[in-house]
Design a protein around this motif. Sequence first.
Motif, PDB file in Angstrom:
ATOM      1  N   GLY A   1      38.845  13.139-115.393  1.00 30.72           N
ATOM      2  CA  GLY A   1      39.525  13.811-114.297  1.00 30.72           C
ATOM      3  C   GLY A   1      38.565  14.691-113.537  1.00 30.72           C
ATOM      4  N   ALA A   2      39.050  15.212-112.442  1.00 28.89           N
ATOM      5  CA  ALA A   2      38.204  16.007-111.554  1.00 28.89           C
ATOM      6  C   ALA A   2      38.009  17.425-112.082  1.00 28.89           C
ATOM      7  N   LEU A   3      36.817  17.939-111.849  1.00 27.11           N
ATOM      8  CA  LEU A   3      36.539  19.349-112.104  1.00 27.11           C
ATOM      9  C   LEU A   3      36.902  20.106-110.831  1.00 27.11           C
ATOM     10  N   ALA A   4      37.699  21.145-110.949  1.00 29.04           N
ATOM     11  CA  ALA A   4      38.096  21.959-109.802  1.00 29.04           C
ATOM     12  C   ALA A   4      37.154  23.157-109.706  1.00 29.04           C
ATOM     13  N   LEU A   5      36.438  23.260-108.587  1.00 27.43           N
ATOM     14  CA  LEU A   5      35.465  24.333-108.405  1.00 27.43           C
ATOM     15  C   LEU A   5      35.952  25.364-107.405  1.00 27.43           C
ATOM     16  N   CYS A   6      35.627  26.609-107.680  1.00 24.97           N
ATOM     17  CA  CYS A   6      35.856  27.688-106.737  1.00 24.97           C
ATOM     18  C   CYS A   6      34.789  28.739-106.999  1.00 24.97           C
ATOM     19  N   GLY A   7      34.637  29.676-106.105  1.00 25.21           N
ATOM     20  CA  GLY A   7      33.636  30.709-106.306  1.00 25.21           C
ATOM     21  C   GLY A   7      33.434  31.546-105.066  1.00 25.21           C
ATOM     22  N   VAL A   8      32.402  32.357-105.119  1.00 23.41           N
ATOM     23  CA  VAL A   8      32.165  33.329-104.061  1.00 23.41           C
ATOM     24  C   VAL A   8      31.671  32.681-102.774  1.00 23.41           C
ATOM     25  N   TYR A   9      30.692  31.807-102.831  1.00 24.12           N
ATOM     26  CA  TYR A   9      30.173  31.206-101.601  1.00 24.12           C
ATOM     27  C   TYR A   9      30.517  29.725-101.560  1.00 24.12           C
ATOM     28  N   GLY A  10      31.658  29.414-100.945  1.00 23.77           N
ATOM     29  CA  GLY A  10      32.107  28.031-100.872  1.00 23.77           C
ATOM     30  C   GLY A  10      31.112  27.132-100.182  1.00 23.77           C
ATOM     31  N   ASP A  11      30.498  27.636 -99.107  1.00 22.10           N
ATOM     32  CA  ASP A  11      29.548  26.817 -98.359  1.00 22.10           C
ATOM     33  C   ASP A  11      28.124  27.022 -98.847  1.00 22.10           C
ATOM     34  N   GLY A  12      27.962  27.700 -99.954  1.00 25.38           N
ATOM     35  CA  GLY A  12      26.647  27.909-100.557  1.00 25.38           C
ATOM     36  C   GLY A  12      26.667  27.411-101.980  1.00 25.38           C
ATOM     37  N   CYS A  13      26.832  28.328-102.905  1.00 26.46           N
ATOM     38  CA  CYS A  13      26.758  28.015-104.337  1.00 26.46           C
ATOM     39  C   CYS A  13      27.766  26.956-104.771  1.00 26.46           C
TER      40      CYS A  13
END
Length: 90
Positions: A7-19
């Motif tokens: 299944g898919a890994l769901a990512l989130c974080g501080v710099y969406g368009d960076g890190c």
Amino acid sequence: GDLRGKGALALCGVYGDGCVLDVAERLKVHGYEVVILEDACLWSAPPEMLLEEEQFARRVSAFERVRAAEIFSELTEENPDLWTGDPPSF
């Protein structure tokens, strides 16, 4: 353990368009399926504005972008306003 194919890994974080985008690209190269939780990331500008930049649009189009409420619907049952509004940007 190896999570590829589970299944898919769901990512989130501080710099969406960076890190976050960098990590998503690296995971994809290694065979992982990735989705970006758009409203659970902090973006340098509103995502619609970022999509006007050809390089960003090309990079991010490789990934499904979903809202956290779509995946974590039980959280919105407890707090309906938890994920309302546009994704945050600075």
